[in-house]
Write an enzyme that holds these catalytic residues in place. Structure first.
Site, PDB file in Angstrom:
ATOM      1  N   GLU A 110      -2.831   9.475   8.125  1.00 58.07           N
ATOM      2  CA  GLU A 110      -1.337   9.420   8.104  1.00 58.07           C
ATOM      3  C   GLU A 110      -0.646  10.255   9.169  1.00 58.07           C
ATOM      4  O   GLU A 110       0.143  10.000   9.723  1.00 58.07           O
ATOM      5  CB  GLU A 110      -0.598   9.419   6.743  1.00 58.07           C
ATOM      6  CG  GLU A 110      -1.138   8.319   5.672  1.00 58.07           C
ATOM      7  CD  GLU A 110      -0.108   7.180   5.914  1.00 58.07           C
ATOM      8  OE1 GLU A 110       0.779   7.128   6.997  1.00 58.07           O
ATOM      9  OE2 GLU A 110      -0.350   5.959   5.522  1.00 58.07           O
ATOM     10  N   TYR A 133      -1.045   8.199  -2.645  1.00 59.38           N
ATOM     11  CA  TYR A 133      -1.196   7.727  -4.146  1.00 59.38           C
ATOM     12  C   TYR A 133      -2.605   8.326  -4.739  1.00 59.38           C
ATOM     13  O   TYR A 133      -2.517   8.506  -5.965  1.00 59.38           O
ATOM     14  CB  TYR A 133      -1.429   6.152  -4.110  1.00 59.38           C
ATOM     15  CG  TYR A 133      -0.189   5.556  -4.069  1.00 59.38           C
ATOM     16  CD1 TYR A 133       1.137   6.065  -3.902  1.00 59.38           C
ATOM     17  CD2 TYR A 133      -0.029   4.322  -4.237  1.00 59.38           C
ATOM     18  CE1 TYR A 133       2.138   5.349  -3.805  1.00 59.38           C
ATOM     19  CE2 TYR A 133       1.023   2.971  -4.175  1.00 59.38           C
ATOM     20  CZ  TYR A 133       2.131   3.820  -3.747  1.00 59.38           C
ATOM     21  OH  TYR A 133       3.248   3.118  -3.889  1.00 59.38           O
ATOM     22  N   GLY A 134      -3.416   8.666  -4.090  1.00 58.51           N
ATOM     23  CA  GLY A 134      -4.835   8.791  -4.589  1.00 58.51           C
ATOM     24  C   GLY A 134      -4.829  10.212  -5.283  1.00 58.51           C
ATOM     25  O   GLY A 134      -5.842  10.705  -6.199  1.00 58.51           O
ATOM     26  N   CYS A 184      -4.585  -1.832  -1.508  1.00 61.86           N
ATOM     27  CA  CYS A 184      -4.933  -0.339  -1.782  1.00 61.86           C
ATOM     28  C   CYS A 184      -5.929  -0.149  -2.869  1.00 61.86           C
ATOM     29  O   CYS A 184      -5.718  -0.958  -4.197  1.00 61.86           O
ATOM     30  CB  CYS A 184      -3.365   0.091  -2.412  1.00 61.86           C
ATOM     31  SG  CYS A 184      -3.594   1.755  -3.130  1.00 61.86           S
ATOM     32  N   ASP A 234       0.647  -1.099   0.015  1.00 63.19           N
ATOM     33  CA  ASP A 234      -0.071   0.081   0.023  1.00 63.19           C
ATOM     34  C   ASP A 234       0.690   1.196  -0.093  1.00 63.19           C
ATOM     35  O   ASP A 234       2.149   0.969   0.379  1.00 63.19           O
ATOM     36  CB  ASP A 234      -0.918   0.046   1.153  1.00 63.19           C
ATOM     37  CG  ASP A 234      -1.918   1.116   1.095  1.00 63.19           C
ATOM     38  OD1 ASP A 234      -2.440   1.432   0.143  1.00 63.19           O
ATOM     39  OD2 ASP A 234      -2.053   1.907   2.317  1.00 63.19           O
ATOM     40  N   SER A 235       0.476   2.491  -0.212  1.00 59.49           N
ATOM     41  CA  SER A 235       1.117   3.743  -0.130  1.00 59.49           C
ATOM     42  C   SER A 235       1.596   3.952   1.424  1.00 59.49           C
ATOM     43  O   SER A 235       2.570   4.782   1.519  1.00 59.49           O
ATOM     44  CB  SER A 235       0.288   4.761  -0.657  1.00 59.49           C
ATOM     45  OG  SER A 235      -0.845   5.071   0.405  1.00 59.49           O
ATOM     46  N   THR A 292      -6.690   2.174  -4.502  1.00 59.32           N
ATOM     47  CA  THR A 292      -6.111   3.051  -5.613  1.00 59.32           C
ATOM     48  C   THR A 292      -5.740   2.337  -6.499  1.00 59.32           C
ATOM     49  O   THR A 292      -5.771   2.490  -7.982  1.00 59.32           O
ATOM     50  CB  THR A 292      -5.261   4.400  -5.169  1.00 59.32           C
ATOM     51  OG1 THR A 292      -6.008   4.742  -4.252  1.00 59.32           O
ATOM     52  CG2 THR A 292      -4.873   5.424  -6.269  1.00 59.32           C
ATOM     53  N   CYS A 339     -11.148   2.669   0.278  1.00 55.66           N
ATOM     54  CA  CYS A 339      -9.743   2.849   0.557  1.00 55.66           C
ATOM     55  C   CYS A 339      -9.427   2.278   1.902  1.00 55.66           C
ATOM     56  O   CYS A 339     -10.001   2.275   2.925  1.00 55.66           O
ATOM     57  CB  CYS A 339      -9.444   4.478   0.659  1.00 55.66           C
ATOM     58  SG  CYS A 339      -7.815   4.909   1.294  1.00 55.66           S
ATOM     59  N   THR A 340      -8.277   1.541   1.809  1.00 57.08           N
ATOM     60  CA  THR A 340      -7.742   0.683   2.856  1.00 57.08           C
ATOM     61  C   THR A 340      -7.484   1.256   4.157  1.00 57.08           C
ATOM     62  O   THR A 340      -7.319   0.892   5.267  1.00 57.08           O
ATOM     63  CB  THR A 340      -6.558  -0.277   2.451  1.00 57.08           C
ATOM     64  OG1 THR A 340      -5.355   0.480   1.914  1.00 57.08           O
ATOM     65  CG2 THR A 340      -7.029  -1.134   1.685  1.00 57.08           C
ATOM     66  N   HIS A 341      -7.260   2.648   4.120  1.00 58.09           N
ATOM     67  CA  HIS A 341      -6.895   3.477   5.111  1.00 58.09           C
ATOM     68  C   HIS A 341      -8.308   4.030   6.121  1.00 58.09           C
ATOM     69  O   HIS A 341      -8.187   4.076   7.372  1.00 58.09           O
ATOM     70  CB  HIS A 341      -6.388   5.005   4.757  1.00 58.09           C
ATOM     71  CG  HIS A 341      -5.029   5.042   4.387  1.00 58.09           C
ATOM     72  ND1 HIS A 341      -4.516   4.506   3.351  1.00 58.09           N
ATOM     73  CD2 HIS A 341      -3.860   5.518   5.130  1.00 58.09           C
ATOM     74  CE1 HIS A 341      -3.070   4.794   3.510  1.00 58.09           C
ATOM     75  NE2 HIS A 341      -2.825   5.536   4.438  1.00 58.09           N
TER      76      HIS A 341
HETATM   77  N1  DGL Z   1      -4.791   2.988   0.962  1.00 56.75           N
HETATM   78  C1  DGL Z   1      -4.726   3.178  -0.393  1.00 56.75           C
HETATM   79  C2  DGL Z   1      -6.040   3.143  -0.861  1.00 56.75           C
HETATM   80  O1  DGL Z   1      -6.722   2.030  -0.525  1.00 56.75           O
HETATM   81  C3  DGL Z   1      -3.827   4.594  -0.877  1.00 56.75           C
HETATM   82  C4  DGL Z   1      -4.334   6.052  -0.315  1.00 56.75           C
HETATM   83  C5  DGL Z   1      -3.475   7.057  -0.809  1.00 56.75           C
HETATM   84  O2  DGL Z   1      -2.239   6.892  -0.782  1.00 56.75           O
HETATM   85  O3  DGL Z   1      -3.978   8.142  -1.257  1.00 56.75           O
HETATM   86  O4  DGL Z   1      -6.604   3.747  -1.857  1.00 56.75           O
END
Ligand code: DGL
Length: 202
Positions: free
Chosen positions: A138, A39-40, A70, A7-8, A72, A166-168
């Site tokens: 983050e 990443y998004g 992730c 993931d990012s 994204t 999004c996994t966050h």
């Molecule tokens: N956790 C990631 C996702 O599921 C990336 C989020 C990011 O870095 O913007 O999209």
């Protein structure tokens, strides 16, 4: 079985946690690309370039399977290249959410732009790009989070379910619950099923 997870940043740890709970006997390697997050808000070409480098690292580590933890990157999976099997976290929702007539999805801007979700869902979709959430998570400063979520979730009132795309986002599920009280769906639940179905757990 050796599984590489990427993931990012810390978001994919929500997926790793589910896998460790349900399939504890594998060896896991986690790669969080904090140098390049979020990443998004980048282009498909940029994030695919970063991910393909991480994939090479996993190949050198001789993993058996690569889990794209992730949303994204999963939205842009067709551009990822590997001689190992790649499992994304969006396609496992296929045919699993048909009971909902309208679903809201919160995700990063690039995920929303790509909208891979529509390939796997038959319900009416309400797509919401949430650029502020990953930096808040983050940064671990939640002081503005309630206000930010109130705005983002304003249009979800007539939806039957909300996908955390999004996994966050599972990290802030308790905050999200204050503004969306129906079913909240996390992508990691489905990937655990995929790993089990492949009969590689334990
Ligand atoms: N956790 C990631 C996702 O599921 C990336 C989020 C990011 O870095 O913007 O999209």
């Amino acid at each position: 079985m050796k599984i590489g997870i990427l993931d990012s940043g810390i978001g994919g740890l929500t997926v790793l946690k589910s896998l460790l709970n349900k399939c504890p006997n594998h060896e896991y390697i986690y790669f969080g690309d904090t140098l390049h997050l979020p990443y998004g808000e980048k282009t498909c070409e940029e994030v695919v370039g970063y991910a393909n480098e991480i994939i090479k690292f996993f190949e050198n580590e001789k993993v058996d399977v690569i889990v794209i933890a992730c949303g994204t990157l999963s939205s842009n999976k067709e551009h990822l290249k590997s001689n190992k099997e790649i499992i994304d976290i969006i396609s496992p929702i296929k045919n699993k959410l048909d009971k909902y007539s309208k679903i809201s999805i919160i995700a990063t801007p690039l995920s929303i732009k790509t909208n891979a979700f529509k390939k796997y869902l038959t319900s009416e979709l309400n797509l919401i790009a949430c650029p502020k959430l990953v930096p808040i998570i983050e940064g671990n400063d939640y002081s503005s989070l309630d206000n930010v979520l109130k705005d983002y979730l304003e249009s979800t009132k007539d939806s039957d379910a909300l996908i955390l795309g999004c996994t966050h986002y599972p990290i802030i599920k308790e905050y999200i619950k204050k503004f969306f009280t129906k079913d909240i769906i996390c992508l990691d639940d489905f990937i655990v099923d995929i790993i089990k179905d492949k009969n590689i757990s334990n």
